[in-house]
Design a protein around this motif. Structure first.
Motif, mmCIF file in Angstrom:
data_model
loop_
_atom_site.group_PDB
_atom_site.id
_atom_site.type_symbol
_atom_site.label_atom_id
_atom_site.label_comp_id
_atom_site.label_asym_id
_atom_site.label_seq_id
_atom_site.Cartn_x
_atom_site.Cartn_y
_atom_site.Cartn_z
ATOM 1 N N MET A 1 0.822 -1.211 0.000
ATOM 2 C CA MET A 1 0.000 0.000 0.000
ATOM 3 C C MET A 1 0.857 1.263 0.000
ATOM 4 O O MET A 1 0.576 2.220 -0.707
ATOM 5 C CB MET A 1 -0.913 0.005 1.228
ATOM 6 C CG MET A 1 -1.798 1.258 1.336
ATOM 7 S SD MET A 1 -2.967 1.440 -0.030
ATOM 8 C CE MET A 1 -4.077 0.093 0.319
ATOM 9 N N ILE A 2 1.919 1.263 0.819
ATOM 10 C CA ILE A 2 2.798 2.424 0.878
ATOM 11 C C ILE A 2 3.443 2.672 -0.476
ATOM 12 O O ILE A 2 3.567 3.815 -0.927
ATOM 13 C CB ILE A 2 3.868 2.232 1.967
ATOM 14 C CG1 ILE A 2 3.209 2.194 3.346
ATOM 15 C CG2 ILE A 2 4.893 3.345 1.912
ATOM 16 C CD1 ILE A 2 4.172 1.909 4.473
ATOM 17 N N VAL A 3 3.850 1.577 -1.120
ATOM 18 C CA VAL A 3 4.483 1.706 -2.442
ATOM 19 C C VAL A 3 3.507 2.304 -3.439
ATOM 20 O O VAL A 3 3.870 3.166 -4.249
ATOM 21 C CB VAL A 3 4.979 0.329 -2.931
ATOM 22 C CG1 VAL A 3 5.492 0.440 -4.361
ATOM 23 C CG2 VAL A 3 6.071 -0.194 -2.009
ATOM 24 N N VAL A 4 2.271 1.871 -3.393
ATOM 25 C CA VAL A 4 1.252 2.396 -4.311
ATOM 26 C C VAL A 4 1.024 3.879 -4.065
ATOM 27 O O VAL A 4 0.939 4.679 -5.010
ATOM 28 C CB VAL A 4 -0.073 1.615 -4.147
ATOM 29 C CG1 VAL A 4 -1.173 2.269 -4.963
ATOM 30 C CG2 VAL A 4 0.122 0.155 -4.569
ATOM 31 N N ILE A 5 0.929 4.267 -2.799
ATOM 32 C CA ILE A 5 0.722 5.680 -2.464
ATOM 33 C C ILE A 5 1.901 6.529 -2.943
ATOM 34 O O ILE A 5 1.727 7.607 -3.520
ATOM 35 C CB ILE A 5 0.519 5.841 -0.944
ATOM 36 C CG1 ILE A 5 -0.784 5.176 -0.515
ATOM 37 C CG2 ILE A 5 0.519 7.319 -0.556
ATOM 38 C CD1 ILE A 5 -0.982 5.148 0.985
ATOM 39 N N PHE A 6 3.102 6.013 -2.714
ATOM 40 C CA PHE A 6 4.310 6.734 -3.127
ATOM 41 C C PHE A 6 4.356 6.894 -4.645
ATOM 42 O O PHE A 6 4.642 7.977 -5.167
ATOM 43 C CB PHE A 6 5.547 5.992 -2.628
ATOM 44 C CG PHE A 6 6.842 6.677 -2.955
ATOM 45 C CD1 PHE A 6 7.202 7.858 -2.330
ATOM 46 C CD2 PHE A 6 7.696 6.126 -3.898
ATOM 47 C CE1 PHE A 6 8.402 8.486 -2.627
ATOM 48 C CE2 PHE A 6 8.899 6.747 -4.212
ATOM 49 C CZ PHE A 6 9.255 7.930 -3.577
ATOM 50 N N ALA A 7 4.072 5.808 -5.350
ATOM 51 C CA ALA A 7 4.089 5.857 -6.817
ATOM 52 C C ALA A 7 3.026 6.801 -7.349
ATOM 53 O O ALA A 7 3.259 7.549 -8.317
ATOM 54 C CB ALA A 7 3.888 4.448 -7.375
ATOM 55 N N THR A 8 1.873 6.816 -6.720
ATOM 56 C CA THR A 8 0.795 7.720 -7.136
ATOM 57 C C THR A 8 1.192 9.170 -6.922
ATOM 58 O O THR A 8 0.939 10.035 -7.776
ATOM 59 C CB THR A 8 -0.495 7.409 -6.357
ATOM 60 O OG1 THR A 8 -0.861 6.047 -6.586
ATOM 61 C CG2 THR A 8 -1.616 8.322 -6.790
ATOM 62 N N ALA A 9 1.831 9.431 -5.774
ATOM 63 C CA ALA A 9 2.278 10.796 -5.489
ATOM 64 C C ALA A 9 3.303 11.265 -6.521
ATOM 65 O O ALA A 9 3.249 12.404 -7.003
ATOM 66 C CB ALA A 9 2.866 10.869 -4.086
ATOM 67 N N LEU A 10 4.229 10.382 -6.874
ATOM 68 C CA LEU A 10 5.228 10.731 -7.888
ATOM 69 C C LEU A 10 4.577 11.001 -9.237
ATOM 70 O O LEU A 10 4.968 11.933 -9.955
ATOM 71 C CB LEU A 10 6.257 9.613 -8.018
ATOM 72 C CG LEU A 10 7.247 9.436 -6.855
ATOM 73 C CD1 LEU A 10 8.194 8.278 -7.163
ATOM 74 C CD2 LEU A 10 8.038 10.715 -6.621
ATOM 75 N N LEU A 11 3.583 10.194 -9.585
ATOM 76 C CA LEU A 11 2.890 10.389 -10.856
ATOM 77 C C LEU A 11 2.167 11.734 -10.875
ATOM 78 O O LEU A 11 2.231 12.465 -11.880
ATOM 79 C CB LEU A 11 1.894 9.254 -11.081
ATOM 80 C CG LEU A 11 1.041 9.348 -12.356
ATOM 81 C CD1 LEU A 11 1.930 9.384 -13.590
ATOM 82 C CD2 LEU A 11 0.051 8.198 -12.424
ATOM 83 N N ILE A 12 1.539 12.078 -9.783
ATOM 84 C CA ILE A 12 0.838 13.358 -9.700
ATOM 85 C C ILE A 12 1.834 14.516 -9.828
ATOM 86 O O ILE A 12 1.601 15.479 -10.572
ATOM 87 C CB ILE A 12 0.048 13.456 -8.386
ATOM 88 C CG1 ILE A 12 -1.103 12.455 -8.396
ATOM 89 C CG2 ILE A 12 -0.479 14.880 -8.183
ATOM 90 C CD1 ILE A 12 -1.823 12.347 -7.059
#
Length: 347
Positions: A1-12
């Motif tokens: 979950m943390i990885v997904v949140i981090f990746a989403t933040a980077l994409l944004i």
């Protein structure tokens, strides 16, 4: 979950950066012509009347040609041909290789552009980082340089580094990741305060950030190029500093006695001592932005150098050898030489 949140933040953040780049390039469009040289395409603004001695203005780090245009370029163009150049990788100029971050490499590119413009011999006016570039060009291309005017120049190695963020952004993987995500949105809040610090103790003009197109620096490719320029500069000046005695062109060095960005004692004073016949002007109460803080002094020296050139080689040599090697100029621009006598640049 943390990885997904981090990746989403980077994409944004990457999408915000992409949109920001598009917006900045619409707000600050290119104002020049593109000239292809070996390893780069340079954005060049060529203004003023033809004929006479041309003046070439080169900006320092974290900026572009607009930083030199308003305080000096437009004014000089009333009488002289003025050429302003975005250094390779800055403003609207590109460069193909990250290795071309040194004064030597960029000087070669600029000389090639000047040759394509059929400029001939020119007065080269350089600020800050580009002090090293001006010195390098005077060494490598003396046939191109009629005179050298150095404004708060970097010329020698110094203690310390160039900021942890510049070191960080030049690292593989981490650097591009930061540049293409967080640099632009965060930098929009830090650009004005950072520029104000460089101006101290002078007050930055209210319209400086906008009119100098400084936010273009926040684009990833330019931010990376600027960091690379800064990180490799110390080694470059260490290599070329022993050669300064070989510079033969007329040289004026203008610096402020309270410059906290580029130390006058570390750079300007030893450079003026090393270059035969060089003239040093130290401005009392002036900081790093010489072109903004004392444009009258700078223009006066450029005009004097051009006039000396127009009189002929022998006369120019006589004029230069007769100058006081060090001049102290007060904050109100009332100049005096080292002995306290009124100083009047020959015109």
């Amino acid at each position: 979950m943390i990885v997904v949140i981090f990746a989403t933040a980077l994409l944004i953040l990457a999408l915000v950066t992409w949109g920001g780049v598009i917006a900045l390039q619409r707000i600050y469009p290119a104002r020049g012509v593109m000239i292809d040289v070996t390893g780069a395409t340079l954005n060049v603004v060529d203004i003023g009347p033809r004929g006479g001695q041309p003046v070439v203005l080169i900006h320092g780090a974290s900026s572009n040609l607009e930083a030199m245009r308003k305080p000096l370029g437009d004014r000089l163009a009333e009488k002289h041909r003025v050429i302003l150049i975005d250094r390779p990788g800055h403003g609207w100029s590109s460069r193909a290789r990250r290795e071309d971050s040194t004064p030597e490499a960029q000087g070669r590119m600029i000389e090639e552009a000047l040759a394509k413009l059929d400029v001939g011999r020119a007065i080269l006016v350089v600020h800050s980082w580009s002090g090293a570039l001006g010195a390098r060009m005077a060494l490598d291309f003396p046939q191109r340089i009629a005179g050298l005017v150095m404004l708060a120049p970097v010329a020698y190695p110094w203690r310390g580094g160039v900021g942890w963020y510049n070191e960080l952004v030049t690292m593989p993987v981490i650097g591009p990741l930061l540049a293409y995500t967080i640099t632009l949105p965060l930098g929009l809040f830090l650009t004005a305060p950072g520029a104000r610090n460089v101006f101290l103790p002078q007050i930055m003009p209210d319209d400086f950030v906008r009119e100098s197109a400084t936010p273009l620096l926040l684009r990833p490719r330019e931010f990376l190029a600027n960091a690379r320029d800064l990180v490799t500069l110390k080694a470059a000046v260490a290599e070329q500093a022993p050669l300064y005695a070989e510079i033969k062109v007329p040289t004026v060095v203008i610096s402020g006695d309270v410059d906290k960005t580029v130390s006058t004692n570390i750079h300007s004073r030893p450079f003026a001592s090393a270059v035969p016949g060089a003239k040093l002007i130290v401005l009392e109460g002036i900081g790093h932005m010489i072109q903004n803080g004392a444009p009258d002094v700078v223009v006066c020296e450029i005009d004097a150098m051009i006039e000396a050139q127009a009189r002929g080689t022998a006369v120019a040599a006589d004029y230069w050898s007769g100058q006081d090697s060090q001049v102290q100029v007060t904050h109100d621009a009332s100049p005096h030489d080292a002995s306290g006598r009124p100083y009047h640049p020959p015109l």
